[in-house]
Design a protein around this motif. Structure first.
Motif, PDB file in Angstrom:
ATOM      1  N   MET A  30       7.038   2.365  -5.292  1.00 50.20           N
ATOM      2  CA  MET A  30       7.166   3.467  -4.545  1.00 50.20           C
ATOM      3  C   MET A  30       7.142   4.539  -5.583  1.00 50.20           C
ATOM      4  N   ILE A  31       7.380   4.744  -6.661  1.00 47.63           N
ATOM      5  CA  ILE A  31       7.125   5.841  -7.700  1.00 47.63           C
ATOM      6  C   ILE A  31       5.482   5.686  -7.664  1.00 47.63           C
ATOM      7  N   GLY A  32       4.884   4.853  -7.986  1.00 48.54           N
ATOM      8  CA  GLY A  32       3.277   4.591  -8.048  1.00 48.54           C
ATOM      9  C   GLY A  32       2.789   5.201  -6.927  1.00 48.54           C
ATOM     10  N   LEU A  33       3.088   4.851  -5.755  1.00 45.90           N
ATOM     11  CA  LEU A  33       2.583   5.192  -4.587  1.00 45.90           C
ATOM     12  C   LEU A  33       2.737   6.765  -4.162  1.00 45.90           C
ATOM     13  N   VAL A  34       3.943   7.066  -4.442  1.00 43.28           N
ATOM     14  CA  VAL A  34       4.257   8.767  -4.144  1.00 43.28           C
ATOM     15  C   VAL A  34       3.357   9.325  -5.143  1.00 43.28           C
ATOM     16  N   ALA A  35       3.309   9.165  -6.446  1.00 45.28           N
ATOM     17  CA  ALA A  35       2.368   9.653  -7.468  1.00 45.28           C
ATOM     18  C   ALA A  35       0.995   9.639  -7.040  1.00 45.28           C
ATOM     19  N   ASN A  37      -0.351   9.388  -4.139  1.00 39.31           N
ATOM     20  CA  ASN A  37      -0.635  10.111  -2.754  1.00 39.31           C
ATOM     21  C   ASN A  37      -0.440  11.766  -3.103  1.00 39.31           C
ATOM     22  N   VAL A  38       0.264  11.937  -3.900  1.00 40.36           N
ATOM     23  CA  VAL A  38       0.330  13.513  -4.305  1.00 40.36           C
ATOM     24  C   VAL A  38      -0.916  13.783  -5.012  1.00 40.36           C
ATOM     25  N   LEU A  39      -1.409  13.252  -5.916  1.00 36.35           N
ATOM     26  CA  LEU A  39      -2.733  13.366  -6.725  1.00 36.35           C
ATOM     27  C   LEU A  39      -3.675  13.274  -5.654  1.00 36.35           C
ATOM     28  N   LEU A  40      -3.951  12.449  -4.797  1.00 34.37           N
ATOM     29  CA  LEU A  40      -4.963  12.364  -3.850  1.00 34.37           C
ATOM     30  C   LEU A  40      -5.017  13.733  -2.917  1.00 34.37           C
ATOM     31  N   SER A  45      -7.711  16.635  -1.572  1.00 35.60           N
ATOM     32  CA  SER A  45      -7.496  16.894  -0.296  1.00 35.60           C
ATOM     33  C   SER A  45      -7.653  15.455   0.657  1.00 35.60           C
ATOM     34  N   TYR A  46      -7.142  14.492   0.097  1.00 33.64           N
ATOM     35  CA  TYR A  46      -7.126  13.443   0.940  1.00 33.64           C
ATOM     36  C   TYR A  46      -5.767  12.869   1.093  1.00 33.64           C
ATOM     37  N   GLY A  47      -5.618  12.567   2.414  1.00 36.33           N
ATOM     38  CA  GLY A  47      -4.284  12.156   2.958  1.00 36.33           C
ATOM     39  C   GLY A  47      -4.349  11.047   3.712  1.00 36.33           C
ATOM     40  N   SER A  48      -3.448  10.141   3.785  1.00 33.61           N
ATOM     41  CA  SER A  48      -3.264   8.815   4.555  1.00 33.61           C
ATOM     42  C   SER A  48      -2.076   8.830   5.238  1.00 33.61           C
TER      43      SER A  48
END
Length: 174
Positions: A30-35, A37-40, A45-48
Motif C-alpha cells: 500500500m505504501i508503494g502504491l500510494v507513493a 500514485n502521488v509521483l505519477l 499528471s497521470y491518474g488511475s
C-alpha cells in the motif's frame, strides 16, 4: 479439559501471527502504491481510478485482517483508568466479560455482513467508476473474514484466561 485450552490458544495465536505477517506485506504494498500514485499524478499528471480504488481496498484488507493481530499484541487503544487498580481476580473477570462481549459483537458483524457480501457477489458488483476495480464483492468478503479472525483471537484469549490459574500471591490479595 483446561489443559487442552492452552495448546489450542497457542495454535490459534500462531495462525493470527501469520495473518499479521501478511498484513505487514499489505501495508508495504500500500505504501508503494500510494507513493507511485502521488509521483505519477504530480510528476506526469497521470491518474488511475483503478490504482486509487486499489489503495482503498488494500486499506480495508489492512484494517480487517490486522485488527485481530493488533488485539493479540495489545496494540489496541485501552482505557485503564479503573482497570489498573483492580485486583488480579477482578481483572480476570473484566477480561473474560470483555472477551465474551467482543465475541458476541464480532459474531453479529459476521451475521449481518454475510447477506451484504452475498448480494454483492450475486450481482458481480464492481466499481461504478469507469476503469475501476471489478469484483467489489471480494473486498466486501473481508468483513466476515476479519471479524472471524477477531472471534478466533478472542477465543484464544479466553482459553488462556480460563486455563491459567491465579497465582497464590494474586489469589491472597483478592
Amino acid at each position: 479439559m483446561l489443559k487442552v485450552l492452552r495448546p489450542l490458544a497457542t495454535v490459534i495465536e500462531g495462525f493470527i501471527d501469520r495473518i499479521g505477517g501478511l498484513t505487514a506485506w499489505i501495508a508495504l504494498v500500500m505504501i508503494g502504491l500510494v507513493a507511485t500514485n502521488v509521483l505519477l499524478r504530480y510528476t506526469f499528471s497521470y491518474g488511475s481510478v483503478w490504482a486509487q480504488e486499489l489503495e482503498w481496498h488494500l486499506l480495508a484488507a489492512l484494517i480487517l485482517l490486522g485488527m485481530s493481530h493488533a488485539l493479540q499484541r495489545g496494540e489496541n487503544v485501552r482505557v485503564d483508568l479503573f482497570y489498573a487498580r483492580y485486583s488480579p481476580k477482578a481483572k480476570r473477570v473484566v477480561d473474560v466479560i470483555s472477551a465474551l462481549l467482543l465475541i458476541a459483537v464480532a459474531l453479529a458483524f459476521i451475521h449481518l455482513s454475510l447477506g451484504y457480501v452475498e448480494q454483492s457477489r450475486s450481482i458481480m458488483e464492481g466499481s461504478p467508476d469507469p476503469g475501476g476495480i471489478p469484483y467489489r464483492w471480494a473486498v466486501k468478503a473481508l468483513i466476515p473474514l476479519g471479524y472471524g479472525l477477531l472471534v478466533l483471537q478472542q477465543l484464544a484469549q479466553l482459553f488462556r484466561l480460563l486455563s491459567t490459574p491465579l497465582q497464590p500471591q494474586e489469589a491472597a490479595r483478592v
